[in-house]
Design a protein around this motif. Structure first.
Motif, mmCIF file in Angstrom:
data_model
loop_
_atom_site.group_PDB
_atom_site.id
_atom_site.type_symbol
_atom_site.label_atom_id
_atom_site.label_comp_id
_atom_site.label_asym_id
_atom_site.label_seq_id
_atom_site.Cartn_x
_atom_site.Cartn_y
_atom_site.Cartn_z
ATOM 1 N N VAL A 18 42.083 8.101 -16.027
ATOM 2 C CA VAL A 18 42.875 7.180 -16.835
ATOM 3 C C VAL A 18 43.617 7.922 -17.942
ATOM 4 O O VAL A 18 43.243 9.028 -18.326
ATOM 5 N N ASP A 19 44.676 7.294 -18.445
ATOM 6 C CA ASP A 19 45.466 7.877 -19.529
ATOM 7 C C ASP A 19 45.003 7.409 -20.903
ATOM 8 O O ASP A 19 45.284 8.042 -21.912
ATOM 9 N N PHE A 20 44.326 6.268 -20.956
ATOM 10 C CA PHE A 20 43.849 5.707 -22.213
ATOM 11 C C PHE A 20 42.769 4.673 -21.908
ATOM 12 O O PHE A 20 42.584 4.280 -20.758
ATOM 13 N N VAL A 21 42.083 4.234 -22.952
ATOM 14 C CA VAL A 21 41.049 3.205 -22.833
ATOM 15 C C VAL A 21 41.365 2.121 -23.850
ATOM 16 O O VAL A 21 41.733 2.403 -24.983
ATOM 17 N N SER A 22 41.221 0.891 -23.422
ATOM 18 C CA SER A 22 41.334 -0.242 -24.335
ATOM 19 C C SER A 22 40.068 -1.078 -24.167
ATOM 20 O O SER A 22 39.662 -1.384 -23.046
ATOM 21 N N ILE A 23 39.454 -1.410 -25.278
ATOM 22 C CA ILE A 23 38.240 -2.226 -25.236
ATOM 23 C C ILE A 23 38.637 -3.682 -25.400
ATOM 24 O O ILE A 23 39.320 -4.040 -26.363
ATOM 25 N N GLY A 24 38.220 -4.508 -24.481
ATOM 26 C CA GLY A 24 38.389 -5.954 -24.594
ATOM 27 C C GLY A 24 37.186 -6.488 -25.364
ATOM 28 O O GLY A 24 36.147 -6.753 -24.765
ATOM 29 N N LEU A 73 41.473 -1.082 -29.366
ATOM 30 C CA LEU A 73 40.606 -2.251 -29.265
ATOM 31 C C LEU A 73 41.469 -3.490 -29.390
ATOM 32 O O LEU A 73 42.302 -3.585 -30.296
ATOM 33 N N CYS A 74 41.282 -4.411 -28.468
ATOM 34 C CA CYS A 74 42.002 -5.678 -28.541
ATOM 35 C C CYS A 74 40.986 -6.816 -28.523
ATOM 36 O O CYS A 74 39.813 -6.622 -28.216
ATOM 37 N N GLY A 75 41.448 -7.977 -28.874
ATOM 38 C CA GLY A 75 40.570 -9.139 -28.942
ATOM 39 C C GLY A 75 40.495 -9.666 -30.361
ATOM 40 O O GLY A 75 41.074 -9.097 -31.290
ATOM 41 N N GLU A 76 39.784 -10.732 -30.531
ATOM 42 C CA GLU A 76 39.703 -11.396 -31.830
ATOM 43 C C GLU A 76 39.114 -10.513 -32.920
ATOM 44 O O GLU A 76 39.430 -10.668 -34.096
ATOM 45 N N MET A 77 38.265 -9.597 -32.550
ATOM 46 C CA MET A 77 37.543 -8.788 -33.520
ATOM 47 C C MET A 77 38.472 -8.080 -34.499
ATOM 48 O O MET A 77 38.236 -8.076 -35.712
ATOM 49 N N ARG A 93 41.741 3.621 -34.660
ATOM 50 C CA ARG A 93 43.025 3.666 -35.343
ATOM 51 C C ARG A 93 44.098 2.870 -34.625
ATOM 52 O O ARG A 93 45.214 2.740 -35.122
ATOM 53 N N SER A 94 43.768 2.344 -33.466
ATOM 54 C CA SER A 94 44.706 1.520 -32.716
ATOM 55 C C SER A 94 44.036 0.181 -32.442
ATOM 56 O O SER A 94 43.084 0.097 -31.660
ATOM 57 N N LEU A 95 44.527 -0.842 -33.152
ATOM 58 C CA LEU A 95 43.950 -2.179 -33.034
ATOM 59 C C LEU A 95 45.035 -3.157 -32.601
ATOM 60 O O LEU A 95 46.156 -3.112 -33.107
#
Length: 151
Positions: A18-24, A73-77, A93-95
């Motif tokens: 993968v090129d990046f990770v995003s946490i749901g 990180l994405c989502g309501e948090m 650092r990326s929200l």
């Protein structure tokens, strides 16, 4: 998109693919605690400022850094003030923030001494408390951080 707790331990295997990770964060939180987050009878049984959950996110961020893998990180948090403080302290650092909350979270982050909150929060990740919310609220108050309608 990482949304299942088992993926917390798979970064070394996933990194070359993968090129990046995003946490749901919404689903990750629900599956982490094995609780239906929409069931109001169970909503008080977990908190996304639980030290175990924050420690898992911290480790995941460290693993991604070790593999030079960008993480977000994405989502309501990320759209909630205390949670945004915690995420910054953990090195995120990326929200992904809801448009309605961008201005207030941006102002909060600009007033934040990230190294100070990191020094405060990281040792608390081994705490037996069910939530670090009261401690982060006290930190924010003591450091005069601009919290908007905080739950």
């Amino acid at each position: 998109m990482l949304e299942v707790p088992a993926t917390l331990y798979q970064i070394p295997a996933l990194a070359p693919l993968v090129d990046f990770v995003s946490i749901g964060s919404n689903d990750m939180l629900q599956y982490f605690f094995a609780v239906d987050r929409t069931d109001q009878r169970l909503a008080q049984r977990y908190d996304n400022l639980n030290p175990a959950f924050l420690k898992a996110l911290y480790r995941l961020r460290q693993d991604c850094d070790a593999h030079h893998l960008p993480i977000s990180l994405c989502g309501e948090m990320a759209s909630r003030p205390l949670e945004a403080i915690a995420l910054m302290a953990l090195g995120f650092r990326s929200l992904s923030i809801s448009p309605f909350n961008v201005a207030s979270i941006k102002m909060l982050i600009r007033s934040l001494d990230i190294s100070a909150v990191s020094r405060y929060l990281i040792p608390l990740l081994d705490s037996a408390n069910p939530s670090l919310r009261p401690k982060l609220r006290a930190f924010a108050r003591d450091h005069h951080l601009p919290l908007t309608d905080e739950i």
